[in-house]
Each structure stands twice: as structure tokens, then as C-alpha cells.
Design a protein around this motif. Sequence first.
Motif, PDB file in Angstrom:
ATOM      1  N   THR A 144       0.860  -1.483   0.161  1.00  0.00           N
ATOM      2  CA  THR A 144       0.040   0.025   0.003  1.00  0.00           C
ATOM      3  C   THR A 144       0.897   1.154  -0.016  1.00  0.00           C
ATOM      4  O   THR A 144       0.563   2.291  -0.625  1.00  0.00           O
ATOM      5  N   LEU A 145       1.796   1.117   0.735  1.00  0.00           N
ATOM      6  CA  LEU A 145       2.711   2.334   0.939  1.00  0.00           C
ATOM      7  C   LEU A 145       3.551   2.694  -0.220  1.00  0.00           C
ATOM      8  O   LEU A 145       3.702   3.666  -0.817  1.00  0.00           O
ATOM      9  N   ALA A 146       3.874   1.636  -1.280  1.00  0.00           N
ATOM     10  CA  ALA A 146       4.547   1.750  -2.392  1.00  0.00           C
ATOM     11  C   ALA A 146       3.748   2.856  -3.433  1.00  0.00           C
ATOM     12  O   ALA A 146       4.703   3.420  -4.058  1.00  0.00           O
ATOM     13  N   LEU A 147       2.535   3.062  -3.185  1.00  0.00           N
ATOM     14  CA  LEU A 147       1.951   3.909  -4.151  1.00  0.00           C
ATOM     15  C   LEU A 147       2.048   5.376  -3.462  1.00  0.00           C
ATOM     16  O   LEU A 147       1.553   6.344  -4.049  1.00  0.00           O
ATOM     17  N   LYS A 148       2.765   5.663  -2.313  1.00  0.00           N
ATOM     18  CA  LYS A 148       3.058   6.659  -1.687  1.00  0.00           C
ATOM     19  C   LYS A 148       1.642   7.465  -1.554  1.00  0.00           C
ATOM     20  O   LYS A 148       1.337   8.413  -2.057  1.00  0.00           O
ATOM     21  N   PRO A 149       0.747   6.853  -0.670  1.00  0.00           N
ATOM     22  CA  PRO A 149      -0.594   7.338  -0.727  1.00  0.00           C
ATOM     23  C   PRO A 149      -0.559   8.682   0.310  1.00  0.00           C
ATOM     24  O   PRO A 149       0.034   8.967   1.098  1.00  0.00           O
ATOM     25  N   ASP A 150      -1.455   9.459  -0.231  1.00  0.00           N
ATOM     26  CA  ASP A 150      -1.998  10.598   0.693  1.00  0.00           C
ATOM     27  C   ASP A 150      -2.639  10.272   2.095  1.00  0.00           C
ATOM     28  O   ASP A 150      -2.562  11.053   2.771  1.00  0.00           O
ATOM     29  N   ILE A 151      -3.197   9.315   1.766  1.00  0.00           N
ATOM     30  CA  ILE A 151      -4.024   8.949   2.904  1.00  0.00           C
ATOM     31  C   ILE A 151      -4.277   7.321   2.995  1.00  0.00           C
ATOM     32  O   ILE A 151      -4.389   6.686   1.990  1.00  0.00           O
ATOM     33  N   VAL A 169       2.617  -6.366  15.694  1.00  0.00           N
ATOM     34  CA  VAL A 169       2.412  -5.953  14.277  1.00  0.00           C
ATOM     35  C   VAL A 169       1.884  -4.413  14.546  1.00  0.00           C
ATOM     36  O   VAL A 169       2.240  -3.347  13.620  1.00  0.00           O
ATOM     37  N   SER A 170       0.885  -4.140  15.515  1.00  0.00           N
ATOM     38  CA  SER A 170       0.097  -2.856  15.629  1.00  0.00           C
ATOM     39  C   SER A 170       1.045  -1.827  15.836  1.00  0.00           C
ATOM     40  O   SER A 170       1.429  -0.709  15.356  1.00  0.00           O
ATOM     41  N   LYS A 171       2.067  -2.214  16.582  1.00  0.00           N
ATOM     42  CA  LYS A 171       3.483  -1.521  17.025  1.00  0.00           C
ATOM     43  C   LYS A 171       4.065  -1.097  15.776  1.00  0.00           C
ATOM     44  O   LYS A 171       4.489   0.133  15.455  1.00  0.00           O
ATOM     45  N   ASP A 172       4.392  -2.202  15.015  1.00  0.00           N
ATOM     46  CA  ASP A 172       5.124  -2.161  13.858  1.00  0.00           C
ATOM     47  C   ASP A 172       4.493  -1.118  12.907  1.00  0.00           C
ATOM     48  O   ASP A 172       5.322  -0.135  12.352  1.00  0.00           O
ATOM     49  N   VAL A 173       3.360  -1.307  12.481  1.00  0.00           N
ATOM     50  CA  VAL A 173       2.632  -0.691  11.639  1.00  0.00           C
ATOM     51  C   VAL A 173       2.417   0.817  12.140  1.00  0.00           C
ATOM     52  O   VAL A 173       2.613   1.877  11.254  1.00  0.00           O
ATOM     53  N   PHE A 174       2.200   1.060  13.429  1.00  0.00           N
ATOM     54  CA  PHE A 174       2.287   2.285  13.822  1.00  0.00           C
ATOM     55  C   PHE A 174       3.306   3.003  13.525  1.00  0.00           C
ATOM     56  O   PHE A 174       3.629   4.322  13.246  1.00  0.00           O
ATOM     57  N   ASN A 175       4.628   2.397  13.823  1.00  0.00           N
ATOM     58  CA  ASN A 175       5.898   2.957  13.791  1.00  0.00           C
ATOM     59  C   ASN A 175       5.987   3.243  12.442  1.00  0.00           C
ATOM     60  O   ASN A 175       6.494   4.475  11.834  1.00  0.00           O
ATOM     61  N   ILE A 177       3.739   3.883   9.776  1.00  0.00           N
ATOM     62  CA  ILE A 177       2.979   5.219   9.555  1.00  0.00           C
ATOM     63  C   ILE A 177       3.490   6.541  10.062  1.00  0.00           C
ATOM     64  O   ILE A 177       3.639   7.526   9.428  1.00  0.00           O
ATOM     65  N   LYS A 178       3.894   6.540  11.564  1.00  0.00           N
ATOM     66  CA  LYS A 178       4.657   7.785  11.997  1.00  0.00           C
ATOM     67  C   LYS A 178       5.597   7.996  11.238  1.00  0.00           C
ATOM     68  O   LYS A 178       5.847   9.403  10.958  1.00  0.00           O
ATOM     69  N   LYS A 179       6.671   6.942  10.917  1.00  0.00           N
ATOM     70  CA  LYS A 179       7.852   7.458  10.333  1.00  0.00           C
ATOM     71  C   LYS A 179       7.476   8.020   8.826  1.00  0.00           C
ATOM     72  O   LYS A 179       8.323   9.049   8.436  1.00  0.00           O
TER      73      LYS A 179
END
Lengths: 249, 265
Positions: A144-151, A169-175, A177-179
Amino acid sequence: MNNILEITNLEKSYYTKQGEIKAIKNISLQVKEGEIVTIVGTSGCGKSSLLGILANIENKSNGLFKFSKAKPTIGYMLQNDALFPWLTIYENAILGLKIAKKDTMENKEYVKKLLKTYNLEEFNNKYPNELSGGMKQRVALIRTLALKPDILLLDEPFSALDYQSRLAVSKDVFNIIKKEKITTILVSHDIGEAVSLSDRVVVLSKRPCSIKKIYEINLPSDNPIDNRKTKEFSELYDQIWKDLDVYVS
Amino acid sequence: MSMSANQKKFLLKEKKNRRFVIFMQLLIIITFLILWEVLANKKILNPFIFSSPTRICLTIKNLFIEGSLISHITTTLYEIFLAFFIGISLGFLIAILLYEIKTLAKIVDPFLTMLNSLPKVALGPIIIIWVGANTKAIIVMALLINLIVSIVNIYNGFLGTDEIKIKLLKSFGASKIQILRYLVIPGSKRTIISSLKLNISMTLIGVIMGEFLVSKKGIGYLIIYGTQVFNLNIVMAGIVILIILSFIIYEGVSLLEKKLLQGKN
Ligand SMILES: Nc1ncnc2c1ncn2[C@@H]1O[C@H](COP(=O)(O)OP(=O)(O)O)[C@@H](O)[C@H]1O
Ligand SMILES: [Mg+2]
């Protein structure tokens, strides 16, 4: 901060042979750039419908929503990782780019970098069935991130995982997204997840849903697992639990 | 890796069991052939009606020397291959059409059911009148039998596509063609490949039936010809060749299936 998304008086009904099912009664919500908003609500209240509309997969019935950008790129992630078992991890990760015809050298390099950053590089040529649930979820996020989404729209992305991996995993994903500083709307039925991960929690009423309450969350830590240990966390948790008004009988 | 004594014992037992099964199978065939031969030679079984293993072998040898055997086999093989190939390709295309146009699927559903339940041989005479008493009629006959199976199997494979994955691709802005190409078709690979075996069985039935009806060459023709001149040796020879041919083809397709399904799940 600017609003990246404005939802105004949104309504959604499904028309079926058995009759009309009203899923969303009325929702108005603004989402700020870089914000992580979590939506909680009882099962079947209309959360997925809302995300589906924002992701352009469902039609709305009434009302409007507007992104600040004319043609925003939307990253959408669902319940399970939905990796394609016949593709390698790398091929899975660039699938969105391929479909959107954005599979340029540069973007593919970006995917490789993401895979490396999130410790998946050695699995590039492996198939999904060789990975743990948490790893697969990370691959799905990278796709999903590969597309450099705006949201980012995440529809209960951890619900297929067991409790242990879910926390990790939620911690990973959270990190991640934050990063990567991506605006995120996360749908969850897990109050703990909602409170520990996000900047705001939106509580929906039962179906047909509307917004019941919105909580600003200001927990001290960037680590959701640490946040779970604070007093504020428990208070918010209890409050939202009451709001949801789930009858256990 | 080292093996425990019990594991070794288990494997040994498995091996012994497998050998025993093969031994029994050979024993049954050989006993059957010897019994047949002896009974025919002693005239307990009328060899004129029942033929016998040596007579069948001799007939096959003569057919081979005389030169017609190979052309009978190649004719039948050619028809099988053609009908199989067309059946799969056409079935695939029609399945795609039905999948993409849901209303079309609803419209043709009762007709498919009707056609599926009809004993297709009944259409034989009409086919001959329409397309002529030639190879075309044989292919049409075989297609009538294998096509519906292909369509239904492949279509059902398509229908099994994961809704969540479809949503995901749509969120990437995928077109219908892209959803087919990247998800529906590769996702149904397993079902499609598994339907090959059923398809080849149907094709064999169709081709032989077609040859019974119209042909001037092929194994089916050989069998019918033998019956007409009341040479049961030829009939039996034809059947034996058909059994061997079918076995080889079926095993070939099974092997192909295994090969294609290997590796990625
Ligand atoms: N495609 C559909 N057709 C008819 N009803 C639907 C459809 N999708 C969802 N619904 C109904 O709409 C309501 C809200 O569903 P959903 O948005 O999936 O809820 P949630 O994600 O909060 O569990 C439910 O009652 C569900 O049965
Ligand atoms: Mg849902």
C-alpha cells in the motif's frame, strides 16, 4: 494543520431484495494532515462501508466528501493481508504499482528500500505461505505504501492475527505510519488498539451509524505498548467502552 | 538427516505393502490372460466370439505390418488433441464471458443445465447432417460432451475468487481486464488444471462416439469395422489399443497436472 479530508453529511444505504439496509445515517468529519484517526463501533455498524466509500469502492447514497488534493492517492488495507499466494513477496509488494501503471524504476527501488527497512529483504523471493502472519501484514502495508498514498485507510488490518502478533504488528505498523508521516484512518473494534495508536478516536453509534463522540488522545509515549500501561489509557478505555454500549447478556 | 529405527521400520513396511499391491495386480492380469487363452484354445470359450490374447496380439501385429494401425492411432490422437484443446480454450473464453457479464450467466443458466443433462449421442444424426460425415462431426460431438464440463468448472473456479482481493485491486484503480489478468485467472489456475482430467475423459468418450458414428479411420472406426465384418479379433484389438491409449493419455494429463501444480500453492 490543514484538513486533508472533509466529510459532510455522508449517508449510505444498500438496496437488496430483502429490502433497504441503511448503513450510515449521517457522518460529518474532518481529518487533518498527518493525523491518525481511529474509528470504533460495534460490529455491523457501518465502519467498512465508510472506508469503502472513501476508497472509491462503494458508492455513497448522499452527502459529500472532499480531499484537499484533486486526485489523491488512497491506500486501502483490509481485514486480512490479501497477499496473492502465487506471487513472491517482492511481486506482491509491487502489485499496486503495477496495477496503477506506476511501476517505474524509481518506485520499485522505493519498494525494495521499504522491504529492507522493515526487515523483509531476505524474503523477497519467498512466497507468502512461508511468512508469519505479522510479516505478511507488513508486506501488505508496504504494498500500500508503495503508491505513496496521501491517506491510508485501514479496515481492521490486524483482526486476523492472534493477540500476541497483533500487539507486535500494530506497533510495527504504527511506527511505519508515524515514520512515513501518512494521514491514516484506522477502523478497529478493539478499543485498546484505538486508544493506544491514535491522535483521535471517533466512536460510532450502532447501525445506521452516526458519530457519537470524538476523543482527542494525548498519551505520553510513541510506543503504543507503553501507552497501554498509563492511567489515561484505562480511563479512556472505560469511557469508550461505555459509549459503545455493548450489551453482554 | 538420521532416521529413527521406528521410522525405518515404517518405511520398510510401506515398501513391502507397495510391492505386494503391484504383485497382486500383475497376478490378476496374468491369471486373467492365461485363463482366457486356455479356455479359448480348449474351445470352452468360443474363440470366434471371444477371441483370445494371442489372436489379439497377432491381429495388432498384422494391422501394424499392413500399415493401417499407426494411421488409426494417429487419427484418433489427433481428434482427441484437437477436441481437448478447443474444449479447454473455448470453455475458458465462455467462462470469462459469463463471469464478466453476470446477466448473461443468469440467462444461459437453464440452457446449460438442459444441454448438460441431455444424452449427447442423441444429437449424433443431426450433427452428421449439419456438418457432414467427416472429422468435423467427430470434433463437434466431442465438444458437445467436453465443453459444458469445461465451462462450468472454469466458471465456478472464477466465482471462487476472494472478494477482499477484488476490493483491494479496485482500490488500486484496477480495470476489469486487470482484475481478470492479475487475480481471477491466476487464482483459478488450480481449478482449471484440476478440470483437465475430467475434460480428457469426456473428450475420449466424445471422440470414440463420433468415430462410431461417422469415421473412416481411427480406433473407433476399427472397432465398428470389426463388428461389421464380424471379425471379433479386430474388435478386441481395437478395444485393447483404446485401453492402452486412454491409460497413457490419462496418466499423461495427471502428470501434467502434478507438474503444473507443483511449487507455489
Ligand atoms: N454489499 C452489501 N449489501 C448489503 N448489505 C451490506 C453490504 N455491505 C454491508 N452491508 C450491511 O451494512 C451494514 C454495515 O456493514 P459494514 O459497513 O460492513 O459494518 P462494519 O464494518 O462496521 O462491521 C451491515 O448491516 C451489513 O450487513
Ligand atoms: Mg467491517
